[in-house]
Structure formats: structure tokens, C-alpha cells
Write an enzyme that holds these catalytic residues in place. Structure first.
Site, PDB file in Angstrom:
ATOM      1  N   GLU A   1       0.799  -1.222   0.000  1.00 15.13           N
ATOM      2  CA  GLU A   1       0.000   0.000   0.000  1.00 15.13           C
ATOM      3  C   GLU A   1       0.836   1.278   0.000  1.00 15.13           C
ATOM      4  O   GLU A   1       0.400   2.314  -0.483  1.00 15.13           O
ATOM      5  CB  GLU A   1      -0.935  -0.018   1.221  1.00 15.13           C
ATOM      6  CG  GLU A   1      -1.974   1.050   1.218  1.00 15.13           C
ATOM      7  CD  GLU A   1      -2.972   0.903   2.355  1.00 15.13           C
ATOM      8  OE1 GLU A   1      -3.619   1.898   2.673  1.00 15.13           O
ATOM      9  OE2 GLU A   1      -3.099  -0.199   2.925  1.00 15.13           O
ATOM     10  N   SER A   2       2.038   1.210   0.509  1.00 13.72           N
ATOM     11  CA  SER A   2       2.899   2.392   0.568  1.00 13.72           C
ATOM     12  C   SER A   2       3.405   2.821  -0.799  1.00 13.72           C
ATOM     13  O   SER A   2       4.008   3.883  -0.930  1.00 13.72           O
ATOM     14  CB  SER A   2       4.083   2.124   1.493  1.00 13.72           C
ATOM     15  OG  SER A   2       4.793   0.976   1.051  1.00 13.72           O
TER      16      SER A   2
END
Length: 189
Positions: A51-52
Site C-alpha cells: 500500500e505504501s
């Protein structure tokens, strides 16, 4: 004779469900362990996305969070979080997403928001984060969750992430055309 913990068995079962061609949206914890186990065994070309914004990462140690430097150090590319969600996730480029939750109903709907009444809950949970988007945008969803009567409920107190809604064509009736939850991996099955 070796014995394995239920968590280890869940990790192996989840890893075996992944293929070499998958593009997988990876969560921290059990999903990360499963995806990296698949990458290190039968699926060396799997694309892991966190997700980063890290794409094609191949960590040498399991990351502690989505912000772990190991992910950027080993990624083919790192993009902004808005690009990750808009181009990669909402663009339909991710084949498998992993989710878990505090509560799950028989239609694969997930609650990570509140237990009890929303305005006066018994327990306030961390919320959805990116899970609602993951649940509707990935090609399919694998859910990992330990078996418990508190976790597997007849009716959710709050739907954070859409599974199959009320069943039947409900998911498609809401304009969602991905498969949704296709696997549930627990410590019992």
C-alpha cells in the site's frame, strides 16, 4: 516429526493459493508472510505491491510495516499512494488482494469499524484504511482470519468492506464487477 502452528499452516495454505502470474496487493502480517513464501518457493515471478507504493518488491526479511525501508530498497519502483490506488488498484491491475477483519459474515462482507451500534459501540475498531477499495478493485480477494464465534457472525454490525453483499447478484447490482472474496483461509480450514 515436525509440528506446525495453526498460523504457519494458514500462511502455507495462503501461499499455495498464489500463482507466478499474480499481481498481489499485500498486507502486513500473515498476508506478507504468505506472499513472500510463495515468491521464495513456487512463484518467483509474482509481483508484490504494498500500500505504501512499492511495486515488485522482494524483501529479504519480512517487513514490519508498509513503511519498512526494506520494501523500497528491494522494489522495482515506488509510486505515490494516490497513484497506487488510482492507477494500480482502481485501474484493475491487481489480481489478488488479501484482507482480514474483526467480523466476517457468510457473504464475505468484512467489518473493521465497530462492534455494536455505530454511535455507541461496544468496541471501536481501527476502520477500513484501504480495505474497502481493495475489496472492490482487486480481481479477487483472499480472506485470512482465525476461527472464532465473535469473528464469524450471522449479521455484521457494520459493513466496512464489501464481499458479496446480500448474496446472488448483489455485488454486481452495486456496479462492482470483480470476483470479490474467493478464498477464506482460517486456522481450521
Amino acid at each position: 516429526m515436525s509440528t506446525f502452528t495453526p498460523t504457519e499452516m494458514m500462511t502455507v495454505a495462503a501461499a499455495r493459493a498464489l500463482s507466478n502470474d499474480d499481481v498481489c496487493f499485500v498486507g502486513i502480517g500473515a498476508p506478507s508472510a504468505a506472499c513472500n513464501l510463495a515468491r521464495l518457493t513456487h512463484a518467483p515471478d509474482i509481483t508484490l505491491i504494498y500500500e505504501s507504493g512499492t511495486i515488485g518488491t522482494a524483501p529479504t526479511v519480512l517487513p514490519l510495516s508498509i513503511g519498512d525501508g526494506e520494501l523500497c530498497d528491494t522494489a522495482l519502483n515506488t509510486v505515490s499512494v494516490p497513484e497506487m490506488f488510482r492507477y494500480w488498484l482502481q485501474g484493475g491491475r491487481i489480481t489478488v488482494g488479501f484482507l482480514g477483519g474483526a467480523q466476517l459474515d457468510r457473504f464475505g462482507n468484512i467489518n473493521t469499524t465497530v462492534v455494536g451500534d455505530y454511535d455507541n459501540p461496544k468496541v471501536r475498531l481501527p476502520g477500513g484504511g484501504g480495505a474497502p477499495e481493495i475489496a472492490i478493485s482487486c480481481g479477487e480477494i483472499f480472506i485470512t482470519m482465525k476461527q472464532s464465534t465473535r469473528g464469524f457472525v450471522e449479521k455484521l454490525d457494520f459493513i466496512t468492506s464489501l464481499g458479496h453483499g446480500k448474496g446472488g447478484s448483489d455485488r454486481a447490482d452495486h456496479g462492482v464487477h470483480t470476483k470479490g472474496p474467493t478464498r477464506l483461509i482460517t486456522d481450521l480450514a
